[in-house]
Design an enzyme around this catalytic site. Structure first.
Site, PDB file in Angstrom:
ATOM      1  N   ARG A 198       0.843  -1.186   0.000  1.00 22.00           N
ATOM      2  CA  ARG A 198       0.000   0.000   0.000  1.00 22.00           C
ATOM      3  C   ARG A 198       0.883   1.242   0.000  1.00 22.00           C
ATOM      4  O   ARG A 198       1.947   1.275   0.613  1.00 22.00           O
ATOM      5  CB  ARG A 198      -0.921   0.025   1.221  1.00 22.00           C
ATOM      6  CG  ARG A 198      -1.751  -1.216   1.416  1.00 22.00           C
ATOM      7  CD  ARG A 198      -2.721  -1.481   0.311  1.00 22.00           C
ATOM      8  NE  ARG A 198      -3.791  -0.490   0.262  1.00 22.00           N
ATOM      9  CZ  ARG A 198      -4.647  -0.377  -0.755  1.00 22.00           C
ATOM     10  NH1 ARG A 198      -4.534  -1.161  -1.802  1.00 22.00           N
ATOM     11  NH2 ARG A 198      -5.594   0.531  -0.712  1.00 22.00           N
TER      12      ARG A 198
ATOM     13  N   HIS B 198       0.133   0.890  -9.968  1.00 24.28           N
ATOM     14  CA  HIS B 198      -0.726   0.127  -9.062  1.00 24.28           C
ATOM     15  C   HIS B 198      -1.435  -1.014  -9.818  1.00 24.28           C
ATOM     16  O   HIS B 198      -2.655  -1.188  -9.706  1.00 24.28           O
ATOM     17  CB  HIS B 198      -1.754   1.031  -8.383  1.00 24.28           C
ATOM     18  CG  HIS B 198      -2.304   0.443  -7.115  1.00 24.28           C
ATOM     19  ND1 HIS B 198      -2.764   1.211  -6.074  1.00 24.28           N
ATOM     20  CD2 HIS B 198      -2.462  -0.845  -6.700  1.00 24.28           C
ATOM     21  CE1 HIS B 198      -3.188   0.436  -5.089  1.00 24.28           C
ATOM     22  NE2 HIS B 198      -3.016  -0.824  -5.447  1.00 24.28           N
TER      23      HIS B 198
END
Length: 321
Positions: free
Chosen positions: A236, A284
């Site tokens: 993350r 991502h």
């Protein structure tokens, strides 16, 4: 709208993750019930038993008084847990074989790119220079994985098969065949000290926010064959301090980094990470799993739950994952 309806609360994402596409998928998987985009569709909140969400607006889930379960459509649940009005119903995370396989691919690929000096070779090609360097074997490289959940374990097994020395660290003690395991704050320093390539697959919790910072980087091994420690973060964005990453690359504390996640996404165009020669960036997409697979996973969970079986992969809200 009848009981058992599924509400979709979805924001962000690529075209393949667009809300209309999710509605089409769930209509195909759950043909006997209503599926409604919220708040676009005219929805009776009382009729909604389930919600499938991705970065929902805080407070919206509270509008469904009969909600039985919330299904997060991505791997990270931190955005949902930040909702101060989150209903006290089970929150289910994705645990999908497709997602696990894609993450393993990403981790193995980027570990190998650092191990096999691909950035240097690409630069040689660009400048038309034939200058091979000595290449060490995989068994000379110590890979450490921060976060030994399903994703971490599978990546560890794959890297071990290639020949890397693999160890893992987790908050709580684990025993995994063939993998040296460290646990808790008391063993973190020893884990870092034996790690040449650090792979980060931690969840984002209050304890791990900003975890990847100078004080951690300075504990990584600097006596390995790569010429300095490497960090691969596919967990993350909130785990990392990007200012510290740049500073540590500049002063040699870090040799290189691969980043799939960022403090702000999309990564701002003026971020110095874009142009730094020791930084590899991906948008991502390390484990951008197949939405059809996720829709099947959620539908199967709903049908199983309605048949009287317990939900699987329910988030522990105290741990944050």
């Amino acid at each position: 709208m009848s009981k058992g309806a599924l509400a979709l609360l979805i924001s962000g994402g690529t075209d393949n993750w667009a809300p209309d596409r999710w509605k089409l998928r769930f209509n195909q998987k759950l043909k006997d019930r209503d599926v409604a985009l919220f708040p676009a569709d005219a929805t009776d909140p009382d009729a909604v038993d389930y919600a499938a969400v991705w970065q929902p607006e805080p407070g919206l889930l509270r509008t469904f008084p009969n909600l039985k379960a919330i299904f997060n459509l991505g791997a990270g649940v931190d955005a949902v847990l930040q909702d101060p009005l989150l209903p006290a119903v089970p929150l289910v995370r994705v645990a999908d074989d497709d997602l696990t396989s894609r993450m393993t691919e990403y981790v193995v690929m980027h570990t190998l790119m650092h191990h096999r000096q691909q950035a240097y070779l690409a630069d040689c090609q660009r400048t038309r220079v034939w200058a091979p360097r000595v290449q060490w074997p995989a068994r000379a490289v110590r890979v450490g994985i921060l976060g030994m959940g399903v994703l971490g374990r599978q990546a560890a097994f794959a890297l071990r098969e290639i020949g890397f020395q693999v160890a893992g660290w987790s908050k709580r003690a684990k025993s995994i065949d063939g993998i040296q395991c460290y646990a808790g704050s008391g063993q973190l320093s020893a884990f870092l000290a034996r790690t040449d390539i650090l792979v980060v697959l931690l969840p984002l919790t209050p304890e791990t926010r900003g975890f990847l910072a100078r004080n951690l980087f300075e504990q990584l091994a600097n006596d390995g064959p790569l010429g300095g420690p490497v960090v691969i973060n596919a967990g993350r964005g909130g785990l990392q301090n990007e200012r510290d990453i740049i500073a540590c690359l500049e002063d040699g504390t870090l040799k290189a980094v691969t980043l799939d996640v960022f403090e702000r996404e999309p990564l701002p165009s003026d971020s110095p990470l874009w142009a730094h020669p020791a930084v590899t960036i991906s948008p991502h997409n390390a484990a951008d799993t197949d939405p059809d697979s996720i829709a099947s996973y959620v539908a199967t969970q709903i049908l199983s739950f309605e048949a009287g079986r317990p939900l699987q992969n329910v988030v522990d809200r105290q741990r944050g994952y």
